[in-house]
Write an enzyme that holds these catalytic residues in place. Structure first.
Site, PDB file in Angstrom:
ATOM      1  N   TYR A 143     -19.613  25.897  -4.768  1.00  0.00           N
ATOM      2  CA  TYR A 143     -20.314  25.916  -3.488  1.00  0.00           C
ATOM      3  C   TYR A 143     -21.250  24.724  -3.325  1.00  0.00           C
ATOM      4  CZ  TYR A 143     -18.714  30.757  -2.953  1.00  0.00           C
ATOM      5  OH  TYR A 143     -17.948  31.885  -2.831  1.00  0.00           O
ATOM      6  N   LYS A 190     -13.068  31.922 -16.776  1.00  0.00           N
ATOM      7  CA  LYS A 190     -11.652  31.535 -16.808  1.00  0.00           C
ATOM      8  C   LYS A 190     -11.498  30.458 -17.872  1.00  0.00           C
ATOM      9  CE  LYS A 190      -7.451  31.966 -15.062  1.00  0.00           C
ATOM     10  NZ  LYS A 190      -6.644  33.185 -15.318  1.00  0.00           N
ATOM     11  N   ASP A 222      -9.410  37.222 -13.671  1.00  0.00           N
ATOM     12  CA  ASP A 222      -8.288  37.978 -13.099  1.00  0.00           C
ATOM     13  C   ASP A 222      -8.165  39.349 -13.753  1.00  0.00           C
ATOM     14  OD1 ASP A 222      -7.716  36.542 -15.379  1.00  0.00           O
ATOM     15  OD2 ASP A 222      -5.703  35.931 -14.750  1.00  0.00           O
ATOM     16  N   ASP A 246     -19.110  36.040  -6.295  1.00  0.00           N
ATOM     17  CA  ASP A 246     -18.985  36.321  -4.871  1.00  0.00           C
ATOM     18  C   ASP A 246     -17.842  37.309  -4.633  1.00  0.00           C
ATOM     19  OD1 ASP A 246     -19.098  36.276  -2.133  1.00  0.00           O
ATOM     20  OD2 ASP A 246     -18.748  34.134  -1.915  1.00  0.00           O
ATOM     21  N   ASP A 250     -18.140  41.787  -4.180  1.00  0.00           N
ATOM     22  CA  ASP A 250     -17.619  42.438  -2.980  1.00  0.00           C
ATOM     23  C   ASP A 250     -16.574  43.496  -3.337  1.00  0.00           C
ATOM     24  OD1 ASP A 250     -19.242  41.034  -1.318  1.00  0.00           O
ATOM     25  OD2 ASP A 250     -17.702  39.758  -0.453  1.00  0.00           O
TER      26      ASP A 250
END
Length: 358
Positions: A143, A190, A222, A246, A250
Site C-alpha cells: 500500500y 508467504k 493461502d 486486510d 475481512d
C-alpha cells in the site's frame, strides 16, 4: 480532560457514530471520565464541503486529539473523482495512518455463542463461538511501497518491509497474546515465494525469543484463508502484514455473522489511535435505521482501553453489548428468527446505554 476527535464521515457513518457517542457519554458519567468531543469533516462529506477528503482543519484536530473516533468514508459517487488521491479512502484514510504513524491495526473477531446461527459456517464448526484477534501491520507493504505506477499498459506496486517495521508489530502481537488465555500467535506470511515474507518470518522468530510464555506457529496466507473457514476456533492471535491482514481480517469479520459486529483499533506509538468499525459507509441503507452500531460502539470500547487506559469502562461497554445480544436484541443484519427483537440503529444504541446503567 481527554480530547476525542469525532469524524462521522459518509453514509451510515454519522448514524453509528452518534450511538457510540451516546455510549461513551454514559461510560464517562458512570466512571467519572472527563471527555471532550470535537467533530470535523472527513471523506466524501469533507470533499463536498472543501474539495479535499482530509482538510487541514481535520488534520490539525487529529494531531492534537488523544484519540479519534471515525465512522466510515466513501461511496460510489466518490469513486468517480478523477484524481484518485482525492477519493475518500486513498485521500483520507491512508494519509491519516501515515500522518499519525498508526502502524498497528487490531481487529477483534468475536463470534458470540448467541449469534452462532448468523455465522455462514456449519454449526459444528462454530459451536460455542470463537474469539480471535487479527494484528495487522498498517503502514508498510504494497500500500505504501515505492515506486508505484500505472501507465502504458503496465502497472507496478512495490512491497517493502524493514526489520524495524516487522519487529514493532510483532511485539504488539506477542504482548496482546500474553493478555489472552491461550497465549498463541499464528504468524502469517508467504515465505515460500516472497522475499519480504522471508524477512517477516525470520524477524518474528527472533522477536519471539523475548516471549517464552507465548506459543508461536507459522502459516502461509493461502493456508490461513482456508483454515479460517475450516476451523476458525483454532486461532487466537493472527499476526500478518498489511495486504494479507486486510483480506484475512475481512474474512474473519464475515464469520462473526456481520461486518456490523467488528470493531478495529489503529494504534501508533504511545497508544494514540484511530478507532472505527470495519464496515463501509453502506450508502444504500443510510437514513433507513437499519445500520448496526455495535461495531462502532465496540470500537469506542477499544478507544477507552488503548488510548485512555480506562479498562473498567471498556469492559462495561463490552459487557453491555454482550448482555443486549443475550437478551435477544438484534439489528436487521444479525436477526436470525422470530424470537429476536429487531431494533433500529438508534434503538440498539439506546439499549446498550440502558445496560450500561446496571
Amino acid at each position: 480532560m481527554s480530547l476525542i476527535a469525532v469524524l462521522p464521515g459518509d453514509g451510515i457513518g454519522p448514524e453509528v457514530v452518534n450511538e457510540a457517542l451516546a455510549v461513551l457519554r454514559a461510560a464517562a458519567q458512570k466512571f467519572a471520565l472527563n471527555l471532550n468531543f470535537e467533530t470535523a469533516l472527513v471523506g466524501g462529506a469533507a470533499y463536498d464541503a472543501t474539495g479535499h477528503p482530509l482538510p487541514p482543519e481535520t488534520r490539525a484536530l487529529c494531531m492534537k486529539a488523544d484519540a479519534i473516533l471515525l465512522g466510515a468514508v466513501g461511496g460510489p459517487k466518490y469513486d468517480l473523482i478523477p484524481d484518485p488521491n482525492l477519493r475518500p479512502e486513498r485521500g483520507a484514510l491512508l494519509p491519516l495512518r501515515k500522518l499519525m504513524n498508526l502502524y498497528a491495526n487490531l481487529r477483534p473477531a468475536i463470534l458470540y455463542d448467541v449469534l452462532s446461527g448468523a455465522c455462514p459456517l456449519r454449526a459444528d464448526k462454530v459451536d460455542g463461538g470463537f474469539d480471535m484477534l487479527v494484528v495487522r501491520e498498517l503502514t508498510g507493504g504494497l500500500y505504501f511501497g515505492q515506486p508505484k505506477s500505472y501507465e502504458d499498459g503496465r502497472a507496478v506496486d512495490t512491497c517493502v518491509y524493514t526489520t524495524e517495521e516487522v519487529e514493532r508489530i510483532a511485539h504488539v502481537a506477542f504482548q496482546s497474546a500474553r493478555s489472552r488465555p491461550r497465549k498463541h500467535v499464528t504468524s502469517v506470511d508467504k515465505a515460500n515465494v516472497l522475499e519480504t515474507s522471508r524477512l517477516w518470518r525470520d524477524t518474528v522468530i527472533k522477536v519471539h525469543q523475548e516471549y517464552p510464555d507465548v506459543t508461536l506457529s507459522h502459516m502461509l496466507v493461502d493456508a490461513t484463508a482456508m483454515a479460517l473457514v475450516k476451523n476458525p476456533k483454532q486461532f487466537d492471535v493472527i499476526l500478518t502484514e498489511n495486504l494479507f491482514g486486510d483480506i484475512l481480517s475481512d474474512e474473519a469479520a464475515e464469520l462473526t455473522g456481520s461486518l456490523g459486529m467488528l470493531p478495529s483499533a489503529s494504534l501508533g506509538i504511545g497508544g494514540k489511535g484511530l478507532f472505527e468499525p470495519s464496515h463501509g459507509s453502506a450508502p444504500d441503507i443510510a437514513g433507513t435505521g437499519k445500520a448496526n452500531p455495535l461495531a462502532t460502539i465496540l470500537s469506542a470500547a477499544l478507544l477507552l482501553r488503548y488510548s485512555l487506559k480506562a479498562e473498567e469502562a471498556a469492559l462495561a461497554i463490552e459487557e453491555a453489548v454482550k448482555q443486549a445480544l443475550t437478551d435477544g436484541l438484534r439489528t436487521a443484519d444479525i436477526a436470525q428468527g422470530s424470537n429476536d427483537q429487531v431494533l433500529t440503529c438508534r434503538q440498539m444504541g439506546a439499549a446498550v446505554v440502558k445496560y450500561m446503567a446496571f
